[in-house]
Each structure stands twice: as C-alpha cells, then as structure tokens.
Design a protein around this motif. Structure first.
Motif, PDB file in Angstrom:
ATOM      1  N   ASP A  25       0.808  -1.221   0.000  1.00  0.00           N
ATOM      2  CA  ASP A  25       0.000   0.000   0.000  1.00  0.00           C
ATOM      3  C   ASP A  25       0.843   1.274   0.000  1.00  0.00           C
ATOM      4  O   ASP A  25       0.384   2.316  -0.444  1.00  0.00           O
ATOM      5  N   SER A  26       2.070   1.185   0.463  1.00  0.00           N
ATOM      6  CA  SER A  26       2.911   2.384   0.518  1.00  0.00           C
ATOM      7  C   SER A  26       3.317   2.866  -0.873  1.00  0.00           C
ATOM      8  O   SER A  26       3.741   4.002  -1.046  1.00  0.00           O
ATOM      9  N   LYS A  27       3.171   2.029  -1.874  1.00  0.00           N
ATOM     10  CA  LYS A  27       3.548   2.407  -3.244  1.00  0.00           C
ATOM     11  C   LYS A  27       2.447   3.163  -3.978  1.00  0.00           C
ATOM     12  O   LYS A  27       2.676   3.703  -5.057  1.00  0.00           O
ATOM     13  N   GLN A  28       1.255   3.199  -3.417  1.00  0.00           N
ATOM     14  CA  GLN A  28       0.145   3.840  -4.108  1.00  0.00           C
ATOM     15  C   GLN A  28       0.423   5.305  -4.421  1.00  0.00           C
ATOM     16  O   GLN A  28       0.134   5.776  -5.525  1.00  0.00           O
ATOM     17  N   MET A  29       0.982   6.036  -3.473  1.00  0.00           N
ATOM     18  CA  MET A  29       1.278   7.450  -3.705  1.00  0.00           C
ATOM     19  C   MET A  29       2.341   7.609  -4.791  1.00  0.00           C
ATOM     20  O   MET A  29       2.266   8.517  -5.614  1.00  0.00           O
ATOM     21  N   GLU A  30       3.298   6.709  -4.811  1.00  0.00           N
ATOM     22  CA  GLU A  30       4.333   6.735  -5.852  1.00  0.00           C
ATOM     23  C   GLU A  30       3.699   6.571  -7.233  1.00  0.00           C
ATOM     24  O   GLU A  30       4.057   7.278  -8.184  1.00  0.00           O
ATOM     25  N   CYS A  31       2.728   5.676  -7.336  1.00  0.00           N
ATOM     26  CA  CYS A  31       2.047   5.449  -8.616  1.00  0.00           C
ATOM     27  C   CYS A  31       1.244   6.678  -9.032  1.00  0.00           C
ATOM     28  O   CYS A  31       1.240   7.049 -10.213  1.00  0.00           O
ATOM     29  N   ILE A  32       0.587   7.294  -8.073  1.00  0.00           N
ATOM     30  CA  ILE A  32      -0.178   8.508  -8.371  1.00  0.00           C
ATOM     31  C   ILE A  32       0.751   9.595  -8.886  1.00  0.00           C
ATOM     32  O   ILE A  32       0.441  10.290  -9.865  1.00  0.00           O
ATOM     33  N   GLU A  33       1.910   9.737  -8.270  1.00  0.00           N
ATOM     34  CA  GLU A  33       2.882  10.746  -8.701  1.00  0.00           C
ATOM     35  C   GLU A  33       3.406  10.446 -10.096  1.00  0.00           C
ATOM     36  O   GLU A  33       3.608  11.356 -10.904  1.00  0.00           O
ATOM     37  N   LYS A  34       3.627   9.167 -10.391  1.00  0.00           N
ATOM     38  CA  LYS A  34       4.086   8.787 -11.733  1.00  0.00           C
ATOM     39  C   LYS A  34       3.043   9.191 -12.782  1.00  0.00           C
ATOM     40  O   LYS A  34       3.378   9.761 -13.810  1.00  0.00           O
TER      41      LYS A  34
END
Length: 79
Positions: A44-53
C-alpha cells in the motif's frame, strides 16, 4: 495529372508513417507505471508513488490529445 497522383500518394504515405509512429519514451513511462500498479497491489505504501508517476506523465503530455489517449488506453491495460 500523373504528377498530382504521385504527390498525393507521397503525402498520404508520409502522413500514415508519421501518424503511426510509436513513442518509446511514452511506452517506457507507461511500463514503469504499470509495474508500479502491480507492486502497489501488495504494498500500500507504493500507491502514492504510482499517483505521482501518473501525474508526471499527464503533465508531460498535457496539450497532446493523441498522447493522452494512448496513456488512457495503456492505463486500462495495466488493470
């Protein structure tokens, strides 16, 4: 008359060539985004990274409707 036909064929061929060109940079960005989406299913911690991408991809191709269409199509393929 014959020269006009040759010119028309040349223009059509040239147009089709440029309109069908792939964008390797866009393909790489979308591949990276899809990998991020896959990883975020388990982390779940990667979700923000994906949104930023995705935000950076949309900003890069802002004002380019054909590229944005490709982004949307490739996004659907991620899921």
């Amino acid at each position: 008359m014959f020269q006009n036909r040759i010119l028309n064929i040349f223009i059509v061929t040239l147009g089709l060539t440029f309109s069908s060109c792939e964008d390797p940079e866009l393909d790489a960005l979308m591949s990276d985004y899809c990998d991020c989406i896959s990883a975020s299913r388990y982390d779940d911690s990667k979700q923000m990274e994906c949104i930023e991408k995705m935000d950076s991809i949309k900003a890069k191709y802002e004002g380019q409707p054909r590229k944005i269409k490709v982004v949307l199509e490739k996004t659907n393929e991620c899921y």
